[in-house]
Write a protein that holds these residues in place. Structure first.
Motif, PDB file in Angstrom:
ATOM      1  N   SER A  99       0.755  -1.267  -0.247  1.00  0.00           N
ATOM      2  CA  SER A  99      -0.291  -0.067   0.209  1.00  0.00           C
ATOM      3  C   SER A  99       0.867   1.788   0.146  1.00  0.00           C
ATOM      4  N   PHE A 100       0.195   1.932  -0.454  1.00  0.00           N
ATOM      5  CA  PHE A 100       0.878   3.671  -0.490  1.00  0.00           C
ATOM      6  C   PHE A 100       0.831   4.962   0.265  1.00  0.00           C
ATOM      7  N   GLN A 101       0.653   6.299   0.153  1.00  0.00           N
ATOM      8  CA  GLN A 101       0.604   7.011   0.904  1.00  0.00           C
ATOM      9  C   GLN A 101       1.194   8.172   0.640  1.00  0.00           C
ATOM     10  N   LEU A 102       0.361   9.311   0.401  1.00  0.00           N
ATOM     11  CA  LEU A 102       1.243   9.793  -1.116  1.00  0.00           C
ATOM     12  C   LEU A 102       1.482  11.364   0.277  1.00  0.00           C
ATOM     13  N   ARG A 103       2.575  12.075   0.233  1.00  0.00           N
ATOM     14  CA  ARG A 103       2.427  13.933   0.675  1.00  0.00           C
ATOM     15  C   ARG A 103       2.397  14.730  -0.507  1.00  0.00           C
ATOM     16  N   VAL A 104       1.694  15.612  -0.267  1.00  0.00           N
ATOM     17  CA  VAL A 104       1.265  16.563  -0.966  1.00  0.00           C
ATOM     18  C   VAL A 104       0.907  18.110  -0.703  1.00  0.00           C
ATOM     19  N   GLU A 105       1.541  19.002  -1.536  1.00  0.00           N
ATOM     20  CA  GLU A 105       0.990  20.183  -1.204  1.00  0.00           C
ATOM     21  C   GLU A 105      -0.279  20.651  -2.257  1.00  0.00           C
ATOM     22  N   SER A 106      -1.486  21.027  -1.382  1.00  0.00           N
ATOM     23  CA  SER A 106      -2.541  22.002  -1.843  1.00  0.00           C
ATOM     24  C   SER A 106      -1.451  23.013  -3.195  1.00  0.00           C
ATOM     25  N   SER A 107      -3.062  23.259  -3.639  1.00  0.00           N
ATOM     26  CA  SER A 107      -2.805  24.590  -4.585  1.00  0.00           C
ATOM     27  C   SER A 107      -2.399  25.730  -4.306  1.00  0.00           C
ATOM     28  N   GLN A 108      -1.533  26.820  -4.341  1.00  0.00           N
ATOM     29  CA  GLN A 108      -1.107  27.464  -3.740  1.00  0.00           C
ATOM     30  C   GLN A 108      -1.231  28.986  -4.461  1.00  0.00           C
ATOM     31  N   GLY A 109      -2.474  28.715  -5.420  1.00  0.00           N
ATOM     32  CA  GLY A 109      -2.414  29.841  -5.835  1.00  0.00           C
ATOM     33  C   GLY A 109      -1.799  30.513  -6.832  1.00  0.00           C
ATOM     34  N   ASP A 110      -1.748  32.100  -6.333  1.00  0.00           N
ATOM     35  CA  ASP A 110      -0.850  32.648  -6.959  1.00  0.00           C
ATOM     36  C   ASP A 110       1.356  32.228  -6.646  1.00  0.00           C
ATOM     37  N   GLY A 111       1.187  31.704  -6.147  1.00  0.00           N
ATOM     38  CA  GLY A 111       2.628  31.013  -5.929  1.00  0.00           C
ATOM     39  C   GLY A 111       2.899  29.963  -5.961  1.00  0.00           C
ATOM     40  N   ASP A 112       3.632  28.778  -5.680  1.00  0.00           N
ATOM     41  CA  ASP A 112       5.129  28.103  -5.852  1.00  0.00           C
ATOM     42  C   ASP A 112       4.060  26.873  -5.911  1.00  0.00           C
ATOM     43  N   ASP A 113       3.713  26.290  -6.959  1.00  0.00           N
ATOM     44  CA  ASP A 113       3.283  25.175  -6.899  1.00  0.00           C
ATOM     45  C   ASP A 113       4.002  23.765  -6.491  1.00  0.00           C
ATOM     46  N   THR A 114       3.790  22.269  -5.827  1.00  0.00           N
ATOM     47  CA  THR A 114       4.646  21.463  -6.350  1.00  0.00           C
ATOM     48  C   THR A 114       3.775  20.500  -6.743  1.00  0.00           C
ATOM     49  N   ALA A 115       3.216  20.176  -5.470  1.00  0.00           N
ATOM     50  CA  ALA A 115       1.867  19.211  -6.318  1.00  0.00           C
ATOM     51  C   ALA A 115       2.487  17.895  -5.321  1.00  0.00           C
ATOM     52  N   ALA A 116       3.335  16.925  -5.796  1.00  0.00           N
ATOM     53  CA  ALA A 116       3.604  15.787  -4.682  1.00  0.00           C
ATOM     54  C   ALA A 116       4.695  15.278  -4.229  1.00  0.00           C
ATOM     55  N   ASN A 117       5.032  15.625  -3.259  1.00  0.00           N
ATOM     56  CA  ASN A 117       6.201  15.541  -2.440  1.00  0.00           C
ATOM     57  C   ASN A 117       7.210  14.661  -2.099  1.00  0.00           C
ATOM     58  N   ASN A 118       6.402  13.621  -1.515  1.00  0.00           N
ATOM     59  CA  ASN A 118       6.773  12.363  -1.103  1.00  0.00           C
ATOM     60  C   ASN A 118       5.749  11.301  -0.678  1.00  0.00           C
ATOM     61  N   ILE A 119       6.458   9.860  -0.751  1.00  0.00           N
ATOM     62  CA  ILE A 119       5.561   8.951  -0.573  1.00  0.00           C
ATOM     63  C   ILE A 119       6.111   8.169   0.611  1.00  0.00           C
ATOM     64  N   LYS A 120       5.047   7.327   0.571  1.00  0.00           N
ATOM     65  CA  LYS A 120       5.013   6.043   2.179  1.00  0.00           C
ATOM     66  C   LYS A 120       5.281   4.598   1.157  1.00  0.00           C
ATOM     67  N   PHE A 121       5.183   3.663   1.436  1.00  0.00           N
ATOM     68  CA  PHE A 121       4.960   2.104   0.758  1.00  0.00           C
ATOM     69  C   PHE A 121       5.236   1.926   2.330  1.00  0.00           C
ATOM     70  N   THR A 122       3.743   1.182   2.499  1.00  0.00           N
ATOM     71  CA  THR A 122       3.795  -0.764   3.390  1.00  0.00           C
ATOM     72  C   THR A 122       4.247  -1.545   2.690  1.00  0.00           C
ATOM     73  N   CYS A 123       5.136  -2.394   3.753  1.00  0.00           N
ATOM     74  CA  CYS A 123       5.474  -3.574   3.210  1.00  0.00           C
ATOM     75  C   CYS A 123       4.739  -4.894   3.980  1.00  0.00           C
ATOM     76  N   THR A 124       4.713  -6.024   3.190  1.00  0.00           N
ATOM     77  CA  THR A 124       4.174  -7.171   4.039  1.00  0.00           C
ATOM     78  C   THR A 124       4.455  -7.687   5.518  1.00  0.00           C
ATOM     79  N   GLY A 125       3.635  -7.371   6.162  1.00  0.00           N
ATOM     80  CA  GLY A 125       3.318  -7.631   7.647  1.00  0.00           C
ATOM     81  C   GLY A 125       3.701  -6.222   8.344  1.00  0.00           C
ATOM     82  N   GLY A 126       3.263  -4.815   7.853  1.00  0.00           N
ATOM     83  CA  GLY A 126       3.381  -4.139   8.028  1.00  0.00           C
ATOM     84  C   GLY A 126       4.394  -3.350   8.508  1.00  0.00           C
ATOM     85  N   PHE A 127       5.753  -3.200   7.438  1.00  0.00           N
ATOM     86  CA  PHE A 127       6.725  -1.875   7.953  1.00  0.00           C
ATOM     87  C   PHE A 127       6.860  -1.306   7.402  1.00  0.00           C
ATOM     88  N   VAL A 128       6.574   0.167   7.574  1.00  0.00           N
ATOM     89  CA  VAL A 128       7.041   1.410   6.380  1.00  0.00           C
ATOM     90  C   VAL A 128       7.755   1.122   6.632  1.00  0.00           C
TER      91      VAL A 128
END
Length: 203
Positions: free
Chosen positions: A123-152
């Motif tokens: 499974s995975f989880q995404l780190r995302v910056e929402s819209s910054q309007g007139d600022g600097d958008d970056t969208a997705a920044n990082n990701i996490k995964f779980t492994c079999t057995g639950g290790f992250v």
């Protein structure tokens, strides 16, 4: 001369074996491999378009990943996460792998590979910056995964934005494919690169 090159090749092979580093081998990407479930998250951004689906070869599953990341550029145009690469093996702990990726942004460097201690990515989880309007958008920044057995495993991305909810957990053995949403270079506009990702799970 041929004998010299043969000796050098043998020496490099011995060094690679002694170091214990995984050996990447080229396997044909299995674009049409059947999958059992598709994993998504709700916090991805919508700039750009979805790239191609890239699948591990039949019988292989993702047990590790690396990221293409552009670090902070100060007063310039940040893009943060640009790409995700999955490393496919036929069994947990195998040193014989191949890598797959979907579309990738134009900036940054690839990080070191992070491996599951056992099993596969589930499974995975995404780190995302929402819209910054007139600022600097970056969208997705990082990701996490779980492994079999639950290790992250957490990627070496950047820290803008917030972590969203986890995706569902794989139906099947583990993640076996990836598809990314990438915004192409905007010229003088605001670049965001990777916006969203989908993962595919196989039996």
């Amino acid at each position: 001369m041929h004998h010299f090159f043969s000796m050098m090749f043998s020496l490099l092979a011995i060094i690679g074996h002694v170091s214990g580093r995984p050996a990447e081998r080229r396997y044909e990407r299995s674009i049409d491999r059947p999958y059992r479930s598709e994993l998504t998250v709700s916090n991805g951004m919508n700039w750009g378009s979805w790239g191609y689906k890239s699948m591990c070869p039949s019988g292989r599953y993702a047990a590790g990943f690396s990221l293409r990341v552009e670090g902070s550029v100060g007063g310039g145009d940040d893009t943060a996460l640009n790409g995700i690469r999955l490393y496919c093996v036929d069994r947990p702990g195998s040193r014989d792998y191949n890598s797959i990726e979907s579309d990738v942004g134009s900036w940054g460097e690839w990080t070191d590979v992070k491996w599951c201690h056992s099993g596969f990515l589930t499974s995975f989880q995404l780190r995302v910056e929402s819209s910054q309007g007139d600022g600097d958008d970056t969208a997705a920044n990082n990701i996490k995964f779980t492994c079999t057995g639950g290790f992250v495993l957490e990627g070496d991305g950047t820290n803008w934005g917030n972590w969203g909810d986890w995706s569902p957990t794989c139906m099947g053995k583990g993640i076996c494919g990836i598809k990314t949403r990438i915004e192409p270079p905007q010229g003088r506009g605001d670049d965001t690169a990777l916006n969203n990702v989908r993962m595919f799970c196989c039996d």
